[in-house]
Design a protein around this motif. Structure first.
Motif, PDB file in Angstrom:
ATOM      1  N   THR A 134      13.271 -10.997  11.571  1.00 28.68           N
ATOM      2  CA  THR A 134      13.562 -10.545  10.212  1.00 28.68           C
ATOM      3  C   THR A 134      13.742  -9.040  10.259  1.00 28.68           C
ATOM      4  O   THR A 134      13.423  -8.398  11.255  1.00 28.68           O
ATOM      5  CB  THR A 134      12.441 -10.915   9.221  1.00 28.68           C
ATOM      6  OG1 THR A 134      11.213 -10.309   9.654  1.00 28.68           O
ATOM      7  CG2 THR A 134      12.265 -12.420   9.109  1.00 28.68           C
ATOM      8  N   ARG A 135      14.239  -8.472   9.160  1.00 29.38           N
ATOM      9  CA  ARG A 135      14.395  -7.022   9.051  1.00 29.38           C
ATOM     10  C   ARG A 135      13.638  -6.610   7.791  1.00 29.38           C
ATOM     11  O   ARG A 135      13.968  -7.052   6.699  1.00 29.38           O
ATOM     12  CB  ARG A 135      15.870  -6.660   8.977  1.00 29.38           C
ATOM     13  CG  ARG A 135      16.616  -7.243  10.201  1.00 29.38           C
ATOM     14  CD  ARG A 135      17.796  -6.447  10.617  1.00 29.38           C
ATOM     15  NE  ARG A 135      17.492  -5.142  11.107  1.00 29.38           N
ATOM     16  CZ  ARG A 135      17.140  -4.842  12.364  1.00 29.38           C
ATOM     17  NH1 ARG A 135      17.023  -5.771  13.254  1.00 29.38           N
ATOM     18  NH2 ARG A 135      16.897  -3.606  12.727  1.00 29.38           N
ATOM     19  N   GLU A 136      12.587  -5.810   8.002  1.00 35.02           N
ATOM     20  CA  GLU A 136      11.727  -5.393   6.896  1.00 35.02           C
ATOM     21  C   GLU A 136      11.287  -3.957   7.089  1.00 35.02           C
ATOM     22  O   GLU A 136      11.183  -3.489   8.216  1.00 35.02           O
ATOM     23  CB  GLU A 136      10.473  -6.286   6.850  1.00 35.02           C
ATOM     24  CG  GLU A 136      10.759  -7.761   6.702  1.00 35.02           C
ATOM     25  CD  GLU A 136       9.523  -8.628   6.956  1.00 35.02           C
ATOM     26  OE1 GLU A 136       8.392  -8.111   6.848  1.00 35.02           O
ATOM     27  OE2 GLU A 136       9.696  -9.809   7.280  1.00 35.02           O
ATOM     28  N   LYS A 137      11.014  -3.296   5.976  1.00 34.54           N
ATOM     29  CA  LYS A 137      10.401  -1.969   6.058  1.00 34.54           C
ATOM     30  C   LYS A 137       8.957  -2.165   6.497  1.00 34.54           C
ATOM     31  O   LYS A 137       8.241  -2.982   5.930  1.00 34.54           O
ATOM     32  CB  LYS A 137      10.469  -1.256   4.712  1.00 34.54           C
ATOM     33  CG  LYS A 137      11.866  -0.814   4.369  1.00 34.54           C
ATOM     34  CD  LYS A 137      11.891   0.042   3.125  1.00 34.54           C
ATOM     35  CE  LYS A 137      13.319   0.517   2.902  1.00 34.54           C
ATOM     36  NZ  LYS A 137      13.422   1.447   1.805  1.00 34.54           N
ATOM     37  N   ASP A 138       8.559  -1.419   7.527  1.00 29.57           N
ATOM     38  CA  ASP A 138       7.180  -1.540   8.007  1.00 29.57           C
ATOM     39  C   ASP A 138       6.434  -0.207   7.981  1.00 29.57           C
ATOM     40  O   ASP A 138       5.318  -0.102   8.483  1.00 29.57           O
ATOM     41  CB  ASP A 138       7.147  -2.156   9.409  1.00 29.57           C
ATOM     42  CG  ASP A 138       7.856  -1.304  10.454  1.00 29.57           C
ATOM     43  OD1 ASP A 138       8.251  -0.151  10.157  1.00 29.57           O
ATOM     44  OD2 ASP A 138       8.002  -1.796  11.589  1.00 29.57           O
ATOM     45  N   GLY A 139       7.065   0.824   7.421  1.00 30.96           N
ATOM     46  CA  GLY A 139       6.414   2.126   7.322  1.00 30.96           C
ATOM     47  C   GLY A 139       6.645   3.025   8.528  1.00 30.96           C
ATOM     48  O   GLY A 139       6.319   4.211   8.489  1.00 30.96           O
ATOM     49  N   SER A 140       7.202   2.493   9.609  1.00 28.26           N
ATOM     50  CA  SER A 140       7.425   3.319  10.798  1.00 28.26           C
ATOM     51  C   SER A 140       8.689   4.177  10.664  1.00 28.26           C
ATOM     52  O   SER A 140       8.802   5.217  11.304  1.00 28.26           O
ATOM     53  CB  SER A 140       7.507   2.449  12.058  1.00 28.26           C
ATOM     54  OG  SER A 140       8.639   1.585  12.004  1.00 28.26           O
ATOM     55  N   THR A 141       9.642   3.736   9.837  1.00 24.18           N
ATOM     56  CA  THR A 141      10.855   4.485   9.529  1.00 24.18           C
ATOM     57  C   THR A 141      11.208   4.174   8.077  1.00 24.18           C
ATOM     58  O   THR A 141      10.639   3.254   7.485  1.00 24.18           O
ATOM     59  CB  THR A 141      12.052   4.058  10.427  1.00 24.18           C
ATOM     60  OG1 THR A 141      12.528   2.777  10.006  1.00 24.18           O
ATOM     61  CG2 THR A 141      11.679   4.032  11.896  1.00 24.18           C
ATOM     62  N   PRO A 142      12.183   4.865   7.508  1.00 26.69           N
ATOM     63  CA  PRO A 142      12.598   4.543   6.136  1.00 26.69           C
ATOM     64  C   PRO A 142      13.478   3.293   6.037  1.00 26.69           C
ATOM     65  O   PRO A 142      13.813   2.859   4.947  1.00 26.69           O
ATOM     66  CB  PRO A 142      13.401   5.774   5.693  1.00 26.69           C
ATOM     67  CG  PRO A 142      13.393   6.745   6.796  1.00 26.69           C
ATOM     68  CD  PRO A 142      12.758   6.121   7.985  1.00 26.69           C
ATOM     69  N   TRP A 143      13.860   2.702   7.172  1.00 24.95           N
ATOM     70  CA  TRP A 143      14.802   1.588   7.180  1.00 24.95           C
ATOM     71  C   TRP A 143      14.117   0.250   7.435  1.00 24.95           C
ATOM     72  O   TRP A 143      12.982   0.189   7.895  1.00 24.95           O
ATOM     73  CB  TRP A 143      15.871   1.814   8.264  1.00 24.95           C
ATOM     74  CG  TRP A 143      16.662   3.045   7.986  1.00 24.95           C
ATOM     75  CD1 TRP A 143      17.707   3.182   7.113  1.00 24.95           C
ATOM     76  CD2 TRP A 143      16.456   4.337   8.555  1.00 24.95           C
ATOM     77  NE1 TRP A 143      18.169   4.480   7.115  1.00 24.95           N
ATOM     78  CE2 TRP A 143      17.414   5.212   7.989  1.00 24.95           C
ATOM     79  CE3 TRP A 143      15.546   4.853   9.478  1.00 24.95           C
ATOM     80  CZ2 TRP A 143      17.507   6.555   8.320  1.00 24.95           C
ATOM     81  CZ3 TRP A 143      15.635   6.193   9.817  1.00 24.95           C
ATOM     82  CH2 TRP A 143      16.602   7.022   9.229  1.00 24.95           C
ATOM     83  N   GLU A 144      14.844  -0.809   7.144  1.00 23.77           N
ATOM     84  CA  GLU A 144      14.365  -2.151   7.475  1.00 23.77           C
ATOM     85  C   GLU A 144      14.550  -2.343   8.973  1.00 23.77           C
ATOM     86  O   GLU A 144      15.678  -2.295   9.471  1.00 23.77           O
ATOM     87  CB  GLU A 144      15.142  -3.206   6.687  1.00 23.77           C
ATOM     88  CG  GLU A 144      14.840  -3.161   5.208  1.00 23.77           C
ATOM     89  CD  GLU A 144      15.567  -4.221   4.416  1.00 23.77           C
ATOM     90  OE1 GLU A 144      16.520  -4.838   4.943  1.00 23.77           O
ATOM     91  OE2 GLU A 144      15.177  -4.444   3.262  1.00 23.77           O
ATOM     92  N   GLU A 145      13.464  -2.523   9.684  1.00 24.69           N
ATOM     93  CA  GLU A 145      13.484  -2.631  11.141  1.00 24.69           C
ATOM     94  C   GLU A 145      13.184  -4.066  11.572  1.00 24.69           C
ATOM     95  O   GLU A 145      12.644  -4.866  10.795  1.00 24.69           O
ATOM     96  CB  GLU A 145      12.458  -1.672  11.770  1.00 24.69           C
ATOM     97  CG  GLU A 145      12.684  -0.204  11.439  1.00 24.69           C
ATOM     98  CD  GLU A 145      13.931   0.408  12.072  1.00 24.69           C
ATOM     99  OE1 GLU A 145      14.643  -0.275  12.829  1.00 24.69           O
ATOM    100  OE2 GLU A 145      14.195   1.589  11.794  1.00 24.69           O
TER     101      GLU A 145
END
Length: 153
Positions: A134-145
């Motif tokens: 999946t692609r989700e924001k995880d707080g490590s970057t501003p993007w969905e990773e």
């Protein structure tokens, strides 16, 4: 001899694993949009955790986003696809493209819509049904990773 038995044990273990890697060869024809066709194939085949193994082909138009740029860059002409790589999933994909022109100048970046096939794109995708991407924001970057989940855990 130790090497042989170690390799044999590895093969026996791998062959009896519950993981199923499936291969998807496909060919895109002239006029097709590279990104749209890959996304449609992934959705139609319910690929939950896949990757691009290889691609050979050519384009008449490109549209890629270079590193750290907000918008895509476009061009027309005849370009060889020298690399296509990334992860694909019906939950979101992340693919990079490198192309070269008739002088060998090579550029690459994030694959966007608007990359139009010239003669062909011969693509091999693989998937592993024991994972889900999946692609989700995880707080490590501003993007969905990319978020990787092992099914059943």
């Amino acid at each position: 001899m130790k090497y042989f038995f170690g390799l044999l044990l590895f093969c026996l273990t791998a062959c009896h694993s519950s993981t199923m890697i499936k291969t998807h060869p496909l060919r895109l024809k002239p006029g097709a949009d590279l990104r749209k066709e890959i996304e449609a194939y992934v959705k139609n085949n319910h690929i939950g955790a896949g990757w691009i193994v290889t691609c050979a082909g050519s384009l008449t138009q490109y549209n890629i986003r270079f590193a750290n740029q907000p918008d895509g860059s476009k061009g027309e002409g005849h370009f060889e696809i020298v690399s296509l790589s990334g992860t694909v999933s019906e939950n979101g994909s992340h693919v990079h493209l490198s192309i070269s022109d008739s002088t060998g100048k090579t550029i690459g970046g994030h694959l966007l819509e608007g990359n139009i096939i010239y003669t062909t794109a011969e693509i091999v995708l693989q998937e592993d049904d024991s994972f889900s991407f999946t692609r989700e924001k995880d707080g490590s970057t501003p993007w969905e990773e990319l978020q990787i989940r092992k099914k059943g855990e």
